[in-house]
Motif scaffolding. Structure first.
Motif, PDB file in Angstrom:
ATOM      1  N   PHE A   1       0.829  -1.207   0.000  1.00 40.56           N
ATOM      2  CA  PHE A   1       0.000   0.000   0.000  1.00 40.56           C
ATOM      3  C   PHE A   1       0.865   1.260   0.000  1.00 40.56           C
ATOM      4  CE2 PHE A   1      -2.370  -3.364   2.233  1.00 40.56           C
ATOM      5  CZ  PHE A   1      -3.474  -3.478   1.397  1.00 40.56           C
ATOM      6  N   GLY A   2       2.019   1.157  -0.618  1.00 42.95           N
ATOM      7  CA  GLY A   2       2.870   2.332  -0.775  1.00 42.95           C
ATOM      8  C   GLY A   2       3.694   2.704   0.443  1.00 42.95           C
ATOM      9  N   ARG A   3       3.710   1.861   1.441  1.00 37.47           N
ATOM     10  CA  ARG A   3       4.596   2.161   2.575  1.00 37.47           C
ATOM     11  C   ARG A   3       5.051   0.889   3.294  1.00 37.47           C
ATOM     12  NH1 ARG A   3       0.569   4.665   7.114  1.00 37.47           N
ATOM     13  NH2 ARG A   3      -1.415   4.014   6.216  1.00 37.47           N
ATOM     14  N   ALA A   4       6.028   1.070   4.155  1.00 37.92           N
ATOM     15  CA  ALA A   4       6.546  -0.084   4.907  1.00 37.92           C
ATOM     16  C   ALA A   4       5.442  -0.609   5.818  1.00 37.92           C
ATOM     17  CB  ALA A   4       7.759   0.336   5.729  1.00 37.92           C
ATOM     18  N   ILE A   5       5.312  -1.923   5.893  1.00 42.22           N
ATOM     19  CA  ILE A   5       4.220  -2.466   6.712  1.00 42.22           C
ATOM     20  C   ILE A   5       4.413  -2.122   8.188  1.00 42.22           C
ATOM     21  CG2 ILE A   5       3.625  -4.320   5.096  1.00 42.22           C
ATOM     22  CD1 ILE A   5       5.085  -6.272   7.038  1.00 42.22           C
ATOM     23  N   GLY A   6       5.629  -1.827   8.582  1.00 38.81           N
ATOM     24  CA  GLY A   6       5.912  -1.426   9.962  1.00 38.81           C
ATOM     25  C   GLY A   6       5.283  -0.099  10.332  1.00 38.81           C
ATOM     26  N   GLU A   7       4.749   0.626   9.331  1.00 38.89           N
ATOM     27  CA  GLU A   7       4.070   1.878   9.648  1.00 38.89           C
ATOM     28  C   GLU A   7       2.616   1.661  10.061  1.00 38.89           C
ATOM     29  OE1 GLU A   7       4.585   4.999   6.732  1.00 38.89           O
ATOM     30  OE2 GLU A   7       6.588   4.230   6.275  1.00 38.89           O
ATOM     31  N   PHE A   8       2.125   0.450   9.849  1.00 35.90           N
ATOM     32  CA  PHE A   8       0.737   0.176  10.228  1.00 35.90           C
ATOM     33  C   PHE A   8       0.651  -0.141  11.723  1.00 35.90           C
ATOM     34  CE2 PHE A   8       0.818  -0.867   5.681  1.00 35.90           C
ATOM     35  CZ  PHE A   8      -0.193  -0.024   5.243  1.00 35.90           C
ATOM     36  N   GLN A   9      -0.318   0.492  12.365  1.00 33.03           N
ATOM     37  CA  GLN A   9      -0.420   0.329  13.823  1.00 33.03           C
ATOM     38  C   GLN A   9      -0.704  -1.126  14.210  1.00 33.03           C
ATOM     39  OE1 GLN A   9      -3.703   2.300  15.946  1.00 33.03           O
ATOM     40  NE2 GLN A   9      -2.154   3.252  17.235  1.00 33.03           N
ATOM     41  N   VAL A  10      -1.485  -1.815  13.377  1.00 32.67           N
ATOM     42  CA  VAL A  10      -1.820  -3.192  13.741  1.00 32.67           C
ATOM     43  C   VAL A  10      -0.558  -4.068  13.763  1.00 32.67           C
ATOM     44  CG1 VAL A  10      -2.386  -3.933  11.383  1.00 32.67           C
ATOM     45  CG2 VAL A  10      -3.482  -5.047  13.340  1.00 32.67           C
ATOM     46  N   VAL A  11       0.367  -3.743  12.863  1.00 32.03           N
ATOM     47  CA  VAL A  11       1.633  -4.488  12.830  1.00 32.03           C
ATOM     48  C   VAL A  11       2.521  -4.062  14.004  1.00 32.03           C
ATOM     49  CG1 VAL A  11       3.744  -4.851  11.478  1.00 32.03           C
ATOM     50  CG2 VAL A  11       1.508  -4.825  10.333  1.00 32.03           C
ATOM     51  N   GLN A  12       2.533  -2.766  14.277  1.00 33.85           N
ATOM     52  CA  GLN A  12       3.362  -2.255  15.388  1.00 33.85           C
ATOM     53  C   GLN A  12       2.934  -2.878  16.720  1.00 33.85           C
ATOM     54  OE1 GLN A  12       2.649   1.955  15.057  1.00 33.85           O
ATOM     55  NE2 GLN A  12       4.174   2.233  13.429  1.00 33.85           N
ATOM     56  N   HIS A  13       1.646  -2.913  16.946  1.00 34.17           N
ATOM     57  CA  HIS A  13       1.166  -3.428  18.230  1.00 34.17           C
ATOM     58  C   HIS A  13       1.414  -4.932  18.346  1.00 34.17           C
ATOM     59  CE1 HIS A  13      -1.620   0.128  19.476  1.00 34.17           C
ATOM     60  NE2 HIS A  13      -0.411   0.508  19.109  1.00 34.17           N
ATOM     61  N   ARG A  14       1.321  -5.617  17.228  1.00 38.82           N
ATOM     62  CA  ARG A  14       1.641  -7.042  17.242  1.00 38.82           C
ATOM     63  C   ARG A  14       3.106  -7.234  17.649  1.00 38.82           C
ATOM     64  NH1 ARG A  14      -1.068 -10.775  13.790  1.00 38.82           N
ATOM     65  NH2 ARG A  14      -2.583  -9.162  13.373  1.00 38.82           N
ATOM     66  N   MET A  15       3.959  -6.398  17.114  1.00 38.94           N
ATOM     67  CA  MET A  15       5.392  -6.537  17.431  1.00 38.94           C
ATOM     68  C   MET A  15       5.689  -6.151  18.882  1.00 38.94           C
ATOM     69  SD  MET A  15       7.562  -5.672  13.983  1.00 38.94           S
ATOM     70  CE  MET A  15       6.887  -4.057  13.666  1.00 38.94           C
ATOM     71  N   THR A  16       4.954  -5.162  19.416  1.00 36.53           N
ATOM     72  CA  THR A  16       5.184  -4.846  20.838  1.00 36.53           C
ATOM     73  C   THR A  16       4.702  -6.009  21.713  1.00 36.53           C
ATOM     74  OG1 THR A  16       3.073  -3.666  21.084  1.00 36.53           O
ATOM     75  CG2 THR A  16       4.992  -2.345  20.546  1.00 36.53           C
ATOM     76  N   ASP A  17       3.645  -6.668  21.285  1.00 34.06           N
ATOM     77  CA  ASP A  17       3.181  -7.838  22.048  1.00 34.06           C
ATOM     78  C   ASP A  17       4.232  -8.956  22.015  1.00 34.06           C
ATOM     79  OD1 ASP A  17       0.864  -6.606  22.803  1.00 34.06           O
ATOM     80  OD2 ASP A  17      -0.387  -7.542  21.267  1.00 34.06           O
ATOM     81  N   MET A  18       4.860  -9.148  20.858  1.00 33.24           N
ATOM     82  CA  MET A  18       5.921 -10.156  20.754  1.00 33.24           C
ATOM     83  C   MET A  18       7.071  -9.809  21.694  1.00 33.24           C
ATOM     84  SD  MET A  18       5.831 -10.476  16.603  1.00 33.24           S
ATOM     85  CE  MET A  18       7.289 -11.505  16.387  1.00 33.24           C
ATOM     86  N   LEU A  19       7.364  -8.527  21.720  1.00 35.43           N
ATOM     87  CA  LEU A  19       8.460  -8.077  22.565  1.00 35.43           C
ATOM     88  C   LEU A  19       8.153  -8.292  24.047  1.00 35.43           C
ATOM     89  CD1 LEU A  19      10.698  -5.499  21.565  1.00 35.43           C
ATOM     90  CD2 LEU A  19       9.721  -4.955  23.769  1.00 35.43           C
ATOM     91  N   MET A  20       6.923  -8.013  24.431  1.00 35.91           N
ATOM     92  CA  MET A  20       6.551  -8.196  25.846  1.00 35.91           C
ATOM     93  C   MET A  20       6.589  -9.676  26.221  1.00 35.91           C
ATOM     94  SD  MET A  20       3.645  -5.371  26.756  1.00 35.91           S
ATOM     95  CE  MET A  20       2.614  -5.505  25.316  1.00 35.91           C
ATOM     96  N   GLU A  21       6.125 -10.522  25.328  1.00 35.15           N
ATOM     97  CA  GLU A  21       6.191 -11.960  25.603  1.00 35.15           C
ATOM     98  C   GLU A  21       7.650 -12.385  25.785  1.00 35.15           C
ATOM     99  OE1 GLU A  21       3.596 -14.647  25.882  1.00 35.15           O
ATOM    100  OE2 GLU A  21       2.952 -12.701  26.617  1.00 35.15           O
ATOM    101  N   THR A  22       8.512 -11.838  24.969  1.00 38.53           N
ATOM    102  CA  THR A  22       9.929 -12.186  25.065  1.00 38.53           C
ATOM    103  C   THR A  22      10.516 -11.724  26.393  1.00 38.53           C
ATOM    104  OG1 THR A  22      10.096 -11.998  22.671  1.00 38.53           O
ATOM    105  CG2 THR A  22      12.166 -11.978  23.893  1.00 38.53           C
ATOM    106  N   GLU A  23      10.137 -10.529  26.818  1.00 36.22           N
ATOM    107  CA  GLU A  23      10.661 -10.033  28.103  1.00 36.22           C
ATOM    108  C   GLU A  23      10.151 -10.878  29.274  1.00 36.22           C
ATOM    109  OE1 GLU A  23      13.082  -8.005  28.542  1.00 36.22           O
ATOM    110  OE2 GLU A  23      13.195  -7.607  26.393  1.00 36.22           O
ATOM    111  N   GLN A  24       8.894 -11.288  29.201  1.00 36.89           N
ATOM    112  CA  GLN A  24       8.367 -12.154  30.258  1.00 36.89           C
ATOM    113  C   GLN A  24       9.112 -13.496  30.247  1.00 36.89           C
ATOM    114  OE1 GLN A  24       6.932 -10.222  32.363  1.00 36.89           O
ATOM    115  NE2 GLN A  24       4.861 -11.025  32.488  1.00 36.89           N
TER     116      GLN A  24
END
Lengths: 378, 398
Positions: free
Chosen positions: A269-292
């Motif tokens: 859609f003309g931009r990096a998928i990392g700019e989409f909030q749904v992708v960003q929040h998924r990645m923060t969830d992955m990060l939190m799981e990793t920290e736990q």
């Protein structure tokens, strides 16, 4: 209370990370994996030279007296490099078991040979009917003269096909699933009657089924007290769970880094998928799981020296929480890589497979959760 | 790495325990155990005991009355207080405006307000959110306009917790409507008795009225009500929120609630046996216990990571997210443990003077309201979605 690494541990971490950077990328890993042993003899030699193969052993047996935290540091780095060398099978599981329960002679003979890299070991304990229940042993050790005759079928012994020696569990008393009556034996892999069928594992490592067709062994091959092998196995497996927890954290860190990187580069859609909030929040969830999961790996390392009941409960909890984290992080990483995540060519899938197989090893999430919940304290 | 407390910390823990045993009113602890409302007087009595002990503001610099405790001592203190069933101190003065005044307030403001915060003479409330400015706080529209020696404030604040008890408010107001939203905000502190202030309680889904609308209608405050510099209020607000991070995961409180949950599940029956022996229920408890165990270590890792430049660890937002999830889950299981009596709406359980008896187990009357009330935790102080946005920037670098 102290949650920091010592200077020595930081140095150890850097050392293993450098080894991984120098010797590993996904193409070289494929090559190591394709060796008959499933790993690189040269890497193994370098690990011996760095002192890693004797890390947890006492100094008199060629070791460095390393702690569970030291092991954690090494395993995390091996995880992020996706190493295939049998460090867990040989050093942690079998070396740890021998150090814990072996006779002076056994330790003198074998630990220094492990530390120097000249001898590898595999634990031949699990049986096809047992799933993850450690007491479910049907293999028999019948008294024969001064020694024993072993019969039975052991399955999915990690790196069992390249091991020089096996540590085998068998019943000298009791019926299947009895806690008592299990005895441990040192068996040379080339002993008469030992039939080893090796295979590759889904995550690019190796394992073997071992059939014991009346294997004759002498009395000095017994490890630990007769009929009291179960607590020894439980301790060894808990040490392995602690090590796997750290490895899984290393794997998850790398998965998160790969996924973040992909999200910055993949355009839709003309931009990096990392700019989409749904992708960003998924990645923060992955990060939190990793920290736990990282916190759980640290709990494992800091509780491995506690007495049997407390330790077993903590380690079951660690493995259960880790399994949840691994499943989430692994599955989301493939999802965020889209179709490319499905390809063997991409690195991500190889990390995903390792993470998935860690949950299959020494008790899956359900098994460990049940064990943890059954011993709920006040 | 070592999970064990050293001998100094153990001695400190014993000192805190002895203090709690001596000074904490068992009747109040009993109310905390039953999640019943703690009155203003009861909170003030507890704050007074801490004040007299010199432990009321452990987070402040020593020269302003702080204790000089290490991070670990502060953690032990929080943990022991929670474990004993001590009521929460009201954070608006101690944890929120106090540190901001210390860092950015005038000497006069410090001299005037800090002693009264410590002694609980002033009860503070927070004027941040507005009806049109929740997650998008920087869009706030309450105006403060300069008029001679005074500022004139007009607008409306909302979700103002315990404003009905408050003597003072710290308030974000727009002072430059033409600047970028974050650049035109200032922070003010003023008395709640100032003419033009109307407090209207908001009844929430649990039946309580702890939050309020606060209407500000031509509220005239003196020039020195301004904190720090004009139009720098946003950065002070960010400082305030980052300061609040210490206890944000609320691990000690969740450990206490988890213990309550196990107690209650050991009393309640299911098919003739204690509920805790039901494998499904026990597994749910085990699941949240593991989350809490991991969070305790994650929390300590963040707390112990004191950065030289004073910036908060970028994982702070995670503590809010995971901490809220754990608290909410435990209160959900507490409600579940109660079974059908969870239906009974019994606000009189909060009222010491009520004569109406409580139906069902004595520990159960407030468990459903508590569940309902705790839904706020993932919303206040920056919703969990906003926390993920913060992490996206701070941790992922996107």
């Amino acid at each position: 209370m102290d949650l920091s690494l010592s200077d020595d541990q930081k140095l150890l971490k850097e050392t293993v990370e450098r080894l991984m950077q120098d010797n590993y990328d996904i193409d070289r890993r494929r090559k190591y994996s394709a060796e008959p042993t499933g790993y690189s003899a040269d890497n193994w030699r370098q690990m011996a030279e760095l002192g890693l193969l004797g890390l947890p052993f006492e100094e008199e047996y060629g070791g460095f007296g390393g702690s569970a935290v030291d092991v954690m540091v090494v395993m995390e780095a091996l995880g992020s490099g996706l190493a295939v060398e049998p460090f867990l099978a040989t050093v942690i599981l079998c070396g740890g078991l021998l150090q814990d329960a072996g006779t002076e002679a056994q330790k003198a003979t074998h630990l220094s040979a492990i530390a120097s890299g000249e001898r590898t070991f595999a634990l031949a304990h699990s049986e096809p009917q047992a799933r993850y229940a450690l007491a479910d042993v049907t293999a028999q050790a019948a008294a024969a003269g001064d020694g024993f005759t072993l019969t039975g079928h052991k399955c999915v012994a990690l790196y069992g096909d390249s091991a020089d020696w096996l540590i085998v569990s068998a019943r000298t008393a009791g019926t299947p699933r009895d806690a008592g009556g299990i005895t441990l034996f040192l068996v040379a892999a080339d002993a008469a009657g030992v039939e080893v069928t090796g295979y590759q594992t889904v995550d690019g490592q190796r394992a073997a089924d071992v059939v014991l067709n009346g294997v004759s062994i002498t009395a000095d091959a017994v490890v630990g007290p007769l009929g009291e092998g179960l607590p020894i196995i439980e301790r060894a497996v808990d040490r392995a769970i602690g090590a796997l927890a750290a490895e899984a954290v290393g794997v998850m860190d790398k998965i998160n880094a790969l996924t973040l990187d992909y999200s910055k580069n993949r355009q839709q859609f003309g931009r990096a998928i990392g700019e989409f909030q749904v992708v960003q929040h998924r990645m923060t969830d992955m990060l939190m799981e990793t920290e736990q999961a990282r916190s759980m790996a640290q709990i494992a390392a800091m509780t491995l020296d506690r007495d049997d009941d407390a330790r077993a409960r903590e380690l079951a909890g660690v493995k259960a929480r880790l399994g949840k984290a691994g499943r989430f992080v692994g599955q989301e990483s493939i999802q965020l890589h889209g179709g490319m995540g499905m390809t063997d060519e991409m690195t991500i899938g190889h990390y995903f497979k390792r993470l998935t197989m860690i949950d299959r090893t020494f008790g899956d999430t359900d098994h460990c959760m049940r064990r943890y919940a059954d011993t709920l304290g006040d | 790495m070592d999970l064990n407390l050293n001998s100094e910390d153990l001695a400190f823990r014993d000192e805190v325990r002895a203090f709690l045993k001596d000074k904490l009113d068992p009747k109040v602890a009993e109310k905390v155990a039953r999640s019943e409302a703690i009155s203003k007087d009861e909170i003030l009595a507890w704050q007074k005991a801490l004040y007299e002990q010199g432990w009321i503001v452990p987070n402040w610099p020593v020269e302003h009355g702080g204790t000089g405790w290490s991070v670990m001592q502060r953690y032990i203190f929080d943990e022991e207080c929670a474990a004993a069933g001590a009521p929460q101190t009201i954070s608006f003065g101690f944890s929120m405006i106090g540190p901001v005044l210390i860092a950015f307030g005038s000497e006069d403001q410090k001299a005037r307000y800090l002693p009264r915060i410590r002694s609980s003479e002033d009860w503070w409330c927070q004027g941040f959110s507005e009806p049109g400015s929740g997650s998008d706080l920087a869009s706030l529209r309450t105006r403060a306009e300069r008029d001679g020696d005074e500022w004139v404030i007009n607008g409306q604040k909302t979700w103002t917790t315990l404003a009905q008890h408050a003597d003072m408010m710290f308030c974000l107001c727009r002072t430059d409507p033409d600047a970028k939203p974050q650049r035109g905000i200032s922070m003010f502190v003023f008395s709640m008795n100032t003419p033009g202030i109307t407090v209207r309680p908001i009844r929430t889904i649990d039946g309580g009225t702890e939050v309020n609308d606060v209407f500000l209608d031509n509220v005239r405050v003196p020039a020195d009500a301004l904190v720090g510099e004009e139009n720098k209020g946003w950065s002070y607000a960010k400082y305030l929120l980052s300061n609040e991070r210490f206890g944000i995961a609320r691990v000690p409180q969740s450990k206490y609630q988890l213990k309550q949950l196990k107690n209650i599940a050991g009393i309640q029956l299911s098919e003739g046996a204690p509920l805790i022996e039901d494998r499904d229920f026990r597994t749910k408890i085990a699941d949240v216990e593991l989350e809490l165990k991991a969070l305790e270590i994650t929390n300590l890792r963040v707390m112990l990571d004191v950065r030289q430049d004073g910036t908060p660890n970028p994982l702070s937002s995670m503590l809010k997210i995971k901490g809220s999830e754990v608290q909410q889950r435990i209160s959900e299981l507490l409600m579940e443990a109660l079974g059908p009596y969870g239906l009974a709406y019994q606000p009189h359980a909060n009222d010491d003077t009520a004569n109406t008896p409580v139906v069902g187990p004595e520990f159960g009357a407030m468990l459903t309201p508590k569940y309902l009330n705790n839904r706020k935790i993932s919303i206040y102080g920056g919703t969990n979605e906003i926390q993920r946005n913060i992490m996206t920037k701070a941790v992922l670098g996107l």
